[in-house]
Write a protein that holds these residues in place. Structure first.
Motif, PDB file in Angstrom:
ATOM      1  N   PHE A 104       0.833  -1.208   0.000  1.00 42.54           N
ATOM      2  CA  PHE A 104       0.000   0.000   0.000  1.00 42.54           C
ATOM      3  C   PHE A 104       0.867   1.258   0.000  1.00 42.54           C
ATOM      4  N   VAL A 105       1.878   1.293   0.868  1.00 38.83           N
ATOM      5  CA  VAL A 105       2.729   2.486   0.981  1.00 38.83           C
ATOM      6  C   VAL A 105       3.486   2.747  -0.316  1.00 38.83           C
ATOM      7  N   ASP A 106       4.088   1.694  -0.876  1.00 42.00           N
ATOM      8  CA  ASP A 106       4.858   1.885  -2.100  1.00 42.00           C
ATOM      9  C   ASP A 106       3.981   2.334  -3.266  1.00 42.00           C
ATOM     10  N   THR A 107       2.805   1.737  -3.380  1.00 42.94           N
ATOM     11  CA  THR A 107       1.916   2.135  -4.475  1.00 42.94           C
ATOM     12  C   THR A 107       1.379   3.546  -4.250  1.00 42.94           C
ATOM     13  N   ALA A 108       1.174   3.918  -2.987  1.00 46.48           N
ATOM     14  CA  ALA A 108       0.742   5.285  -2.677  1.00 46.48           C
ATOM     15  C   ALA A 108       1.809   6.287  -3.114  1.00 46.48           C
ATOM     16  N   ILE A 109       3.087   5.932  -2.908  1.00 42.85           N
ATOM     17  CA  ILE A 109       4.172   6.819  -3.342  1.00 42.85           C
ATOM     18  C   ILE A 109       4.159   6.969  -4.858  1.00 42.85           C
ATOM     19  N   VAL A 110       3.936   5.862  -5.566  1.00 41.97           N
ATOM     20  CA  VAL A 110       3.855   5.915  -7.028  1.00 41.97           C
ATOM     21  C   VAL A 110       2.734   6.867  -7.459  1.00 41.97           C
ATOM     22  N   ALA A 111       1.582   6.761  -6.791  1.00 37.75           N
ATOM     23  CA  ALA A 111       0.434   7.612  -7.142  1.00 37.75           C
ATOM     24  C   ALA A 111       0.693   9.072  -6.792  1.00 37.75           C
ATOM     25  N   ILE A 112       1.289   9.321  -5.623  1.00 31.69           N
ATOM     26  CA  ILE A 112       1.573  10.702  -5.205  1.00 31.69           C
ATOM     27  C   ILE A 112       2.544  11.367  -6.171  1.00 31.69           C
ATOM     28  N   GLN A 113       3.583  10.620  -6.536  1.00 28.16           N
ATOM     29  CA  GLN A 113       4.560  11.182  -7.467  1.00 28.16           C
ATOM     30  C   GLN A 113       3.947  11.429  -8.847  1.00 28.16           C
ATOM     31  N   ALA A 114       3.050  10.565  -9.256  1.00 30.56           N
ATOM     32  CA  ALA A 114       2.364  10.788 -10.531  1.00 30.56           C
ATOM     33  C   ALA A 114       1.528  12.056 -10.474  1.00 30.56           C
ATOM     34  N   ALA A 115       0.816  12.237  -9.387  1.00 26.27           N
ATOM     35  CA  ALA A 115      -0.003  13.437  -9.233  1.00 26.27           C
ATOM     36  C   ALA A 115       0.866  14.699  -9.235  1.00 26.27           C
ATOM     37  N   ARG A 116       2.071  14.575  -8.690  1.00 25.92           N
ATOM     38  CA  ARG A 116       2.993  15.717  -8.639  1.00 25.92           C
ATOM     39  C   ARG A 116       3.739  15.908  -9.954  1.00 25.92           C
ATOM     40  N   GLY A 117       3.601  14.923 -10.853  1.00 24.71           N
ATOM     41  CA  GLY A 117       4.260  15.039 -12.152  1.00 24.71           C
ATOM     42  C   GLY A 117       5.744  14.793 -12.107  1.00 24.71           C
ATOM     43  N   THR A 118       6.174  13.916 -11.179  1.00 23.76           N
ATOM     44  CA  THR A 118       7.593  13.612 -11.077  1.00 23.76           C
ATOM     45  C   THR A 118       7.803  12.106 -10.947  1.00 23.76           C
ATOM     46  N   PHE A 119       9.025  11.680 -10.727  1.00 23.80           N
ATOM     47  CA  PHE A 119       9.388  10.268 -10.828  1.00 23.80           C
ATOM     48  C   PHE A 119       9.345   9.581  -9.462  1.00 23.80           C
ATOM     49  N   SER A 120       8.760   8.396  -9.434  1.00 27.16           N
ATOM     50  CA  SER A 120       8.710   7.606  -8.197  1.00 27.16           C
ATOM     51  C   SER A 120       9.897   6.654  -8.082  1.00 27.16           C
ATOM     52  N   HIS A 121      10.529   6.312  -9.206  1.00 23.22           N
ATOM     53  CA  HIS A 121      11.633   5.365  -9.221  1.00 23.22           C
ATOM     54  C   HIS A 121      12.951   6.082  -9.534  1.00 23.22           C
ATOM     55  N   PHE A 122      13.978   5.784  -8.741  1.00 22.57           N
ATOM     56  CA  PHE A 122      15.357   6.209  -9.011  1.00 22.57           C
ATOM     57  C   PHE A 122      15.520   7.720  -9.080  1.00 22.57           C
ATOM     58  N   ASN A 123      14.673   8.438  -8.374  1.00 15.00           N
ATOM     59  CA  ASN A 123      14.704   9.898  -8.372  1.00 15.00           C
ATOM     60  C   ASN A 123      15.833  10.383  -7.453  1.00 15.00           C
ATOM     61  N   LYS A 124      16.826  11.068  -8.047  1.00 17.22           N
ATOM     62  CA  LYS A 124      17.979  11.535  -7.268  1.00 17.22           C
ATOM     63  C   LYS A 124      17.877  13.023  -6.925  1.00 17.22           C
ATOM     64  N   SER A 125      16.674  13.537  -6.908  1.00 15.05           N
ATOM     65  CA  SER A 125      16.490  14.936  -6.548  1.00 15.05           C
ATOM     66  C   SER A 125      17.055  15.187  -5.145  1.00 15.05           C
ATOM     67  N   THR A 126      17.641  16.353  -4.971  1.00 11.28           N
ATOM     68  CA  THR A 126      18.236  16.690  -3.669  1.00 11.28           C
ATOM     69  C   THR A 126      17.204  17.176  -2.657  1.00 11.28           C
ATOM     70  N   ALA A 127      15.958  17.360  -3.082  1.00  6.13           N
ATOM     71  CA  ALA A 127      14.918  17.800  -2.151  1.00  6.13           C
ATOM     72  C   ALA A 127      14.706  16.749  -1.073  1.00  6.13           C
ATOM     73  N   SER A 128      14.553  17.178   0.179  1.00  4.74           N
ATOM     74  CA  SER A 128      14.449  16.235   1.298  1.00  4.74           C
ATOM     75  C   SER A 128      13.230  15.330   1.174  1.00  4.74           C
ATOM     76  N   ALA A 129      12.119  15.871   0.683  1.00 10.27           N
ATOM     77  CA  ALA A 129      10.911  15.053   0.534  1.00 10.27           C
ATOM     78  C   ALA A 129      11.147  13.920  -0.455  1.00 10.27           C
ATOM     79  N   GLU A 130      11.856  14.212  -1.536  1.00 11.98           N
ATOM     80  CA  GLU A 130      12.147  13.173  -2.531  1.00 11.98           C
ATOM     81  C   GLU A 130      13.063  12.112  -1.943  1.00 11.98           C
ATOM     82  N   LYS A 131      14.055  12.523  -1.176  1.00 12.26           N
ATOM     83  CA  LYS A 131      14.984  11.570  -0.564  1.00 12.26           C
ATOM     84  C   LYS A 131      14.255  10.624   0.382  1.00 12.26           C
TER      85      LYS A 131
END
Length: 323
Positions: free
Chosen positions: A93-120
């Motif tokens: 549930f948690v992992d799929t929720a992250i996939v959905a949240i990132q999709a809604a935000r228009g960014t990547f759920s997998h292998f995202n190396k953004s330096t933003a703390s939320a992404e990390k």
């Protein structure tokens, strides 16, 4: 009539509750993602942003329902299997929720190396969740491997081999980060993000792909062996069900030992298929454009599997004639 309709409902209600709650959430996400595919035209790496949540929702709903059914069967170690299934349900549930949240935000759920703390934070949670799902499935497979979990030998073997194939498929998913194919890509807002890996082999991610799955049609794609192995459990169960149905018509299949041996043949052939599509992907070859070597290997695998199945049926025929 109400009694007949009520029986399946009571049966399903006895299935593992956390898993069924997870499945219900996946069905809800399925509806949301389908609406997103229709009304949201944003894309990531050439694919609709809501396609990944849609695929995750379908896969997790199917797998969660299968596990819930399996755990409703009598077996030893129920407290352990129930706890492991709860781990699967929560992390799924948690992992799929992250996939959905990132999709809604228009960014990547997998292998995202953004330096933003939320992404990390999301990447750490997601990565640990994937590992927990795999280990929970491995532990379930080990616990159930040493016991007969179904009265029908063929179905019991289908459960054992199917769980093993699923664990293999999950493990093959780790080939994707092991590529360490560093790329950069744009979010839907135009922000350039570094990605630590990708699923395509020999070509950049985001190129032409098959409908719905988006598997690469110009290079190898490591999502294919991951998918094929992961859903080997459902394939084995369907095979056992088909054999049980055919047994009513063909006397050779009425002995559940014969059907169990055929499931063993099917599982071995399916293992060969997983190896074949993994080999094909690692050679940067698209699924729909096999070369001569791949076609020859596929033909050999098909022939050996068919001969093994024929040998099982021939042995069953001899036993029936002498019995």
């Amino acid at each position: 009539m109400s009694t007949v309709l009520g029986a399946p409902r009571r049966w399903v209600m006895r299935w593992h509750r956390p898993l069924m709650l997870m499945v219900a959430s996946m069905l809800f996400l399925l509806v949301v993602s389908a609406a997103g595919l229709v009304f949201d035209d944003r894309e990531l790496l050439g694919a609709p942003v809501w396609l990944k949540p849609f695929k995750f929702a379908v896969s997790m709903a199917v797998y969660g329902t299968t596990l819930a059914w399996m755990l409703s069967l009598p077996h030893r170690g129920r407290k352990w299997t129930s706890g492991l299934a709860t781990v699967f349900a929560v992390t799924g549930f948690v992992d799929t929720a992250i996939v959905a949240i990132q999709a809604a935000r228009g960014t990547f759920s997998h292998f995202n190396k953004s330096t933003a703390s939320a992404e990390k934070i999301m990447q750490v949670i997601f990565g640990n969740g994937v590992l927990c799902i795999m280990l929970a499935n491995l532990a379930l497979a080990i616990i159930l491997a040493f016991q007969r979990v179904h009265a029908d030998r063929a179905m019991s073997r289908a459960i054992h081999t199917g769980l093993t194939l699923a664990v293999v498929g999950m493990t093959l998913g780790f080939l994707i980060p092991l590529q360490a194919k560093t790329e950069t890509a744009l979010t839907t807002s135009g922000e350039r993000v570094s990605l630590s890996s990708g699923h395509s082999v020999g070509v950049p991610d985001g190129g032409p792909g098959l409908p719905l799955t988006q598997w690469s049609t110009t290079g190898g794609d490591l999502r294919i062996p991951h998918f094929v192995g992961l859903h080997g459990l459902q394939v084995m169960l369907i095979a056992a069900l088909l054999l049980a149905v055919l047994a009513a018509r063909y006397p050779l299949l009425r002995d559940d030992r014969t059907r169990a041996r055929l499931i063993g043949v099917a599982a071995t052939g399916y293992t060969g298929l997983i190896a074949l599509v993994t080999w094909q992907a690692l050679r940067a070859q698209p699924l729909i454009h096999p070369d001569v070597l791949t076609l020859a290997a596929a033909a050999l695998l098909t022939a050996v599997t068919a001969l093994a199945a024929a040998a099982v049926l021939a042995a069953a025929g001899r036993a029936s004639a002498t019995g």
